[in-house]
Design a protein around this motif. Structure first.
Motif, PDB file in Angstrom:
ATOM      1  N   GLY A  79       0.327   4.046   2.928  1.00 44.44           N
ATOM      2  CA  GLY A  79      -0.025   2.882   3.718  1.00 44.44           C
ATOM      3  C   GLY A  79      -0.628   1.736   2.942  1.00 44.44           C
ATOM      4  N   ARG A  80      -0.851   1.897   1.629  1.00 47.74           N
ATOM      5  CA  ARG A  80      -1.441   0.803   0.850  1.00 47.74           C
ATOM      6  C   ARG A  80      -0.992   0.906  -0.600  1.00 47.74           C
ATOM      7  NH1 ARG A  80      -7.751   2.589  -0.314  1.00 47.74           N
ATOM      8  NH2 ARG A  80      -7.211   4.393  -1.595  1.00 47.74           N
ATOM      9  N   GLY A 126      -6.682  -6.415   1.505  1.00 53.06           N
ATOM     10  CA  GLY A 126      -8.110  -6.123   1.553  1.00 53.06           C
ATOM     11  C   GLY A 126      -8.545  -5.428   0.283  1.00 53.06           C
ATOM     12  N   PHE A 127      -9.834  -5.301   0.069  1.00 51.92           N
ATOM     13  CA  PHE A 127     -10.380  -4.638  -1.116  1.00 51.92           C
ATOM     14  C   PHE A 127     -10.821  -3.218  -0.772  1.00 51.92           C
ATOM     15  CE2 PHE A 127     -10.822  -9.112  -2.160  1.00 51.92           C
ATOM     16  CZ  PHE A 127     -10.453  -9.137  -3.499  1.00 51.92           C
ATOM     17  N   ASP A 128     -10.756  -2.355  -1.778  1.00 49.37           N
ATOM     18  CA  ASP A 128     -11.169  -0.970  -1.604  1.00 49.37           C
ATOM     19  C   ASP A 128     -11.941  -0.527  -2.834  1.00 49.37           C
ATOM     20  OD1 ASP A 128     -11.506   1.606  -0.766  1.00 49.37           O
ATOM     21  OD2 ASP A 128      -9.373   2.037  -0.487  1.00 49.37           O
ATOM     22  N   GLU A 129     -12.984   0.265  -2.597  1.00 49.23           N
ATOM     23  CA  GLU A 129     -13.717   0.855  -3.704  1.00 49.23           C
ATOM     24  C   GLU A 129     -12.922   2.022  -4.267  1.00 49.23           C
ATOM     25  OE1 GLU A 129     -16.301  -0.084  -5.186  1.00 49.23           O
ATOM     26  OE2 GLU A 129     -17.286  -1.517  -3.844  1.00 49.23           O
ATOM     27  N   THR A 130     -12.690   2.028  -5.581  1.00 49.47           N
ATOM     28  CA  THR A 130     -11.966   3.107  -6.254  1.00 49.47           C
ATOM     29  C   THR A 130     -12.785   3.571  -7.446  1.00 49.47           C
ATOM     30  OG1 THR A 130     -10.772   1.736  -7.868  1.00 49.47           O
ATOM     31  CG2 THR A 130      -9.834   1.870  -5.644  1.00 49.47           C
ATOM     32  N   PRO A 131     -12.406   4.693  -8.064  1.00 46.33           N
ATOM     33  CA  PRO A 131     -13.114   5.135  -9.271  1.00 46.33           C
ATOM     34  C   PRO A 131     -13.120   4.080 -10.369  1.00 46.33           C
ATOM     35  CG  PRO A 131     -11.752   6.900  -8.411  1.00 46.33           C
ATOM     36  CD  PRO A 131     -11.413   5.680  -7.616  1.00 46.33           C
ATOM     37  N   PHE A 137      -5.849  -4.428  -2.372  1.00 42.67           N
ATOM     38  CA  PHE A 137      -4.666  -3.715  -1.895  1.00 42.67           C
ATOM     39  C   PHE A 137      -3.919  -4.539  -0.852  1.00 42.67           C
ATOM     40  CE2 PHE A 137      -7.230  -0.226  -3.480  1.00 42.67           C
ATOM     41  CZ  PHE A 137      -6.303   0.690  -3.959  1.00 42.67           C
ATOM     42  N   HIS A 138      -2.576  -4.325  -0.809  1.00 42.57           N
ATOM     43  CA  HIS A 138      -1.795  -4.683   0.376  1.00 42.57           C
ATOM     44  C   HIS A 138      -1.698  -3.419   1.215  1.00 42.57           C
ATOM     45  CE1 HIS A 138      -0.629  -8.781  -0.102  1.00 42.57           C
ATOM     46  NE2 HIS A 138       0.047  -8.605  -1.228  1.00 42.57           N
ATOM     47  N   TYR A 139      -1.709  -3.568   2.547  1.00 42.40           N
ATOM     48  CA  TYR A 139      -1.700  -2.361   3.367  1.00 42.40           C
ATOM     49  C   TYR A 139      -1.075  -2.623   4.734  1.00 42.40           C
ATOM     50  CZ  TYR A 139      -5.673  -4.380   5.927  1.00 42.40           C
ATOM     51  OH  TYR A 139      -6.472  -5.198   6.691  1.00 42.40           O
ATOM     52  N   LEU A 140      -0.778  -1.514   5.407  1.00 38.08           N
ATOM     53  CA  LEU A 140      -0.367  -1.533   6.807  1.00 38.08           C
ATOM     54  C   LEU A 140      -1.540  -1.081   7.663  1.00 38.08           C
ATOM     55  CD1 LEU A 140       3.156   0.203   6.724  1.00 38.08           C
ATOM     56  CD2 LEU A 140       2.695  -2.204   7.171  1.00 38.08           C
ATOM     57  N   PRO A 141      -1.862  -1.784   8.733  1.00 34.21           N
ATOM     58  CA  PRO A 141      -2.918  -1.308   9.636  1.00 34.21           C
ATOM     59  C   PRO A 141      -2.563   0.055  10.228  1.00 34.21           C
ATOM     60  CG  PRO A 141      -2.432  -3.604  10.044  1.00 34.21           C
ATOM     61  CD  PRO A 141      -1.355  -3.099   9.129  1.00 34.21           C
TER      62      PRO A 141
END
Length: 556
Positions: A79-80, A126-131, A137-141
């Motif tokens: 999804g992302r 949107g942004f995501d916390e990763t290691p 990221f681009h994503y699908l709701p």
């Protein structure tokens, strides 16, 4: 865009809230909603309800292939996808503020599949916390992503994964006519051996009227595979079928196709030199066609689901870009783009060379040999059950139902497409093949020339009669039997010729033309006092010679 919490999905309302109001109204217009008078919360709520009610897998099936591939790329990755990786494959979404949005109206002319989906409300960021820190990221709701059955998302290949795509509404089904056209090539080699000593363009032109598919590259491939399988042998006087050809002709269609696939997998025939739009020049460089085929087959999913060739090419570019140039040097080949008339050098030309080669392998040889199907007017492709059985080393079907040939009273033989190919080869030894016609059986004509040629091969008139009766499964028409027997007793009793007729007003004119050394060679058989025949090729020389004598010849 706001921060997306790890391992969570965002709802449509959360995703839509990140958009400017003008973008929300553009999305609403696409889905036939008038949001001009609504405030932002109202727009978000109504759009979220509308988009949640969509059947996205069905919508994706009607999109252009590039947009469909972008949707499934996200689904494939849960999804992302990082914006950088997604943009390399599916293009960027240009960042714009409200003022620029209203000035440029990018939704009318999106620069990429990603941007087209963005202004349709089917792609978000949107942004995501990763290691590795905060990643965009681009994503699908969540409401859209959950519509895709997750157990069908992952498709294993020889070396990785490719996203599936919905079945196209129309596609070119797998063909099996490679064995039919190769049978024709073997038959022509038997009767016109010297034909195969001509240049490739001349040979392609000579074969064109008799093949179901006259693509010159396909003809060249079939000819090369016949040599590789030792069905044909080159000699000083031409090319002739071998004993191995007889054994191959007596196999079932599926066994014959398997033999072609096996031969193709190790053939020296070089697809790069036949790839449409490219011209390979010079010496001192070489590519490995066998490695190119292996790379393609390793990348393809081991199922019969549809995939985008754009995805396939991108996958190979990302995972094995140097499959044809292991030294990583992209400046030593002389490959010219025909349309632009420029040489393609540097890694930036990878899609123009390696990418085109991979597409041609799928849409050319794999399709020609019945191993693949392609969608009409798009870049979708899938392997056939025949190809999957070949890759799994499963034995092909050895049984085949065939129909008999038909002997017509006017001395023609009709050989259906699903007739025994060995019998069609034998028919071509005793009768002259007519050009093929789409949807019609093969047609062969019994003539004095064909019977004489058969007799030179040791096929006597009695053997011709016995073969025709056995292959047709019924007694021969009396007229055909009588004609062959009469030819055996008397030889040629009549001849049909193409000729031009010269008619004159006065018999003295013919006498003068026969007497003059400039016109005498062109005067043929007399048809009375006022007419003679002229060979078609002699019309113009005769006209010019007669004009030099002061006689102008008219033409109907």
């Amino acid at each position: 865009p706001s921060v997306v919490q790890p391992d969570t999905m965002r709802t449509l309302e959360q995703a839509l809230s990140d958009h400017e109001l003008v973008v929300l109204r553009v999305i609403g217009e696409w889905w036939e909603l008038d949001l001009t008078g609504a405030d932002k919360p109202g727009c978000v709520k109504l759009l979220a309800q509308t988009l949640a009610a969509l059947n996205l897998p069905q919508e994706a099936s009607y999109m252009p292939p590039e947009e469909t591939a972008a949707i499934y790329a996200l689904v494939q990755e849960g999804g992302r996808m990082p914006v950088a990786a997604f943009s390399r494959q599916h293009g960027e979404v240009r960042p714009m503020g409200p003022g620029r949005l209203e000035r440029e109206e990018p939704w009318y002319d999106p620069v990429s599949p990603a941007e087209a989906l963005w202004y349709r409300g089917l792609l978000y960021r949107g942004f995501d916390e990763t290691p590795n820190g905060l990643v965009e990221f681009h994503y699908l709701p969540d409401e859209l992503f959950q519509q895709f059955p997750q157990e069908k998302v992952v498709r294993e290949t020889g070396s990785g994964r490719l996203p599936p795509v919905p079945a196209p509404p129309a596609f070119q089904e797998a063909v099996t006519d490679a064995v039919d056209d190769l049978t024709t090539i073997l038959a022509l080699a038997q009767s016109q051996s010297a034909l195969f000593l001509t240049t490739s363009p001349q040979l392609a032109d000579s074969l064109r009227p008799y093949l179901w598919n006259s693509d010159p590259a396909r003809s060249a491939l079939l000819f090369q595979l016949a040599l590789d399988m030792e069905l044909l042998r080159k000699g000083e006087e031409g090319v002739k079928p071998t004993r191995a050809a007889v054994a191959w002709l007596q196999k079932s269609r599926e066994e014959q196709l398997r033999d072609l696939a096996d031969a193709w997998s190790s053939s020296p025939w070089n697809e790069l030199w036949h790839t449409p739009g490219l011209v390979c020049e010079g010496s001192g460089w070489a590519n490995d066609p066998i490695q190119a085929r292996a790379t393609l087959l390793d990348a393809l999913p081991r199922d019969d689901g549809w995939l985008s060739l754009a995805d396939l090419v991108a996958y190979v570019k990302q995972n094995d870009p140097d499959f044809q140039r292991p030294d990583g040097n992209y400046d030593t080949w002389y490959v010219r783009d025909v349309e632009r008339d420029v040489y393609l050098t540097g890694f930036e030309s990878w899609d123009g060379v390696e990418g085109r080669l991979l597409r041609f392998l799928a849409q050319g040889p794999l399709y020609w040999l019945g191993l693949g199907e392609t969608a009409r007017a798009s870049d979708l492709f899938r392997l056939t059950p025949r190809a999957l059985a070949w890759l799994a080393d499963q034995k092909p079907a050895a049984h085949e139902v065939t129909v008999p040939l038909v002997v017509r009273p006017e001395a023609t033989l009709l050989v259906p497409h699903n007739a025994n190919r060995y019998q069609r080869f034998q028919a071509a030894r005793v009768a002259e093949m007519e050009p093929t016609r789409p949807g019609q059986p093969y047609t062969y004509c019994l003539t004095p020339h064909s019977l004489a040629q058969a007799q030179q091969q040791g096929i006597t008139p009695d053997k011709v009669l016995a073969f025709l009766e056995k292959a047709s499964g019924r007694p021969l028409p009396p007229s055909v039997k009588r004609a062959i027997e009469r030819w055996a007793e008397r030889g040629v009793e009549g001849r049909i010729q193409h000729a031009v007729i010269l008619r004159v007003r006065d018999p003295d004119i013919l006498d003068k033309l026969r007497a003059n050394p400039k016109t005498r060679p062109f005067i043929g058989e007399s048809l009375g006092d006022l007419s003679v025949t002229i060979r078609p090729a002699d019309y113009e020389p005769l006209r010019q010679a007669a004009a030099q004598l002061g006689l102008l010849l008219d033409r109907d």
